[in-house]
Design an enzyme around this catalytic site. Structure first.
Site, short mmCIF file in Angstrom:
data_model
loop_
_atom_site.label_atom_id
_atom_site.label_comp_id
_atom_site.label_asym_id
_atom_site.label_seq_id
_atom_site.Cartn_x
_atom_site.Cartn_y
_atom_site.Cartn_z
N ASP A 187 -11.22 3.08 3.08
CA ASP A 187 -12.18 4.05 2.56
C ASP A 187 -11.86 5.46 3.06
OD1 ASP A 187 -14.36 4.90 1.11
OD2 ASP A 187 -15.85 4.24 2.58
N HIS A 217 -5.96 9.45 -3.04
CA HIS A 217 -5.56 8.08 -3.39
C HIS A 217 -4.05 7.91 -3.31
CE1 HIS A 217 -9.62 7.16 -4.31
NE2 HIS A 217 -9.70 7.89 -5.42
N LEU A 245 4.61 -12.29 5.53
CA LEU A 245 3.28 -11.67 5.50
C LEU A 245 2.61 -12.02 4.17
CD1 LEU A 245 1.12 -9.66 6.64
CD2 LEU A 245 2.26 -7.89 5.27
#
Ligand code: IPE
Ligand code: IPE
Ligand code: MG
Length: 242
Positions: free
Chosen positions: A19, A36, A130
């Site tokens: 966020d 972003h 991962l």
């Protein structure tokens, strides 16, 4: 940074609510989309750092079922960033041993984006260094509702008796059916809420909130958070060991 000894914590599943991109950009007098874009670059650094930090599963919140309320420009900008992220990162992720999957209701996304998502899931399905999961058009309530619908269909078909419906049956129908529950949920940008993220799965997760906006979040800060996490005592409802 030296690798950490996390043998006693395996597997370690960290979920992040990324966020603060918008505020990061607006604070600089830039359009929200610039935040972003910078946020997407952060994802690359954090993904690369995970294996060294002992993280085996990373689940990141990229777009919520509520984020459609934003301007068309921002929504389209975010969608095109996802597209570019997948196209640009595919080879790197495959080479680095990352298995990429998506959770959320993808039926509402552009068909072209959906195809790219399935393509990279297939391309990386053999990897296990991962497990990277990206939540797109994801909402915990939406996910649980879709799972309940699947259970209801199975009962209606006669494949399942109502008495057989338990936590395992429901968890097995969630988008995360093949992932462990998160151990730690991190939210950046100072907000202290879950915003519909992993409502079922985070039942016993530890939470960490940092004021850092996502575009400024570094692998060093992640390492510090993990050090704090390693000192926490998780009880799962039992009594602390004497
Ligand atoms: C998080 O940053 C990214 C998404 C929700 C897509 P925000 O865009 O929510 O940034 P703030 O909270 O407005 O600063
Ligand atoms: C949560 O952030 C969703 C993502 C990070 C993708 P929001 O910025 O949308 O959450 P609220 O609106 O502040 O609760
Ligand atoms: Mg926000």
């Amino acid at each position: 940074m030296a690798p950490r000894d996390t043998t006693n914590l395996f597997p370690l599943h960290v979920a992040i609510i990324m966020d603060g991109n918008g505020r990061w950009a607006v604070n600089r007098g830039w359009p929200r989309l610039a935040g972003h874009r910078r946020g997407a670059e952060r994802v690359r650094e954090i993904v690369q750092a995970c294996p060294r930090l002992g993280i085996t599963h990373l689940t990141i919140y990229a777009f919520s079922t509520e984020n459609w309320k934003r301007s068309t420009e921002e929504v389209l900008g975010l969608m095109s960033l996802f597209r570019r992220y997948i196209q640009r990162e595919a080879d790197r992720l495959r080479a680095e041993g990352v298995r990429l999957r998506f959770i959320g209701d993808r039926t509402r996304l552009e068909p072209r984006l959906q195809r790219l998502m399935s393509g990279i899931e297939k391309l990386t399905e053999g990897n296990d260094r991962l497990h990277l999961t990206v939540a797109i058009n994801y909402g915990g309530r939406n996910e649980i509702t879709r799972a309940v619908r699947r259970v209801a269909r199975a009962v209606a078909r006669g494949d399942l008796r109502p008495e057989e419906v338990d936590e395992e049956v429901l968890a097995g129908r969630l988008d995360t059916h093949d992932l462990p529950d998160p151990d730690l949920v991190i939210r950046t940008s100072g907000e202290t809420r879950v915003s519909n993220y992993l409502l079922w799965q985070a039942a016993y997760a530890e939470f960490e909130f940092t004021p850092t906006h996502w575009p400024d979040f570094t692998s060093d800060e992640l390492g510090e958070i993990l050090d704090r996490f390693a000192r926490r005592e998780r009880r799962f409802g039992a009594v602390a060991a004497p």
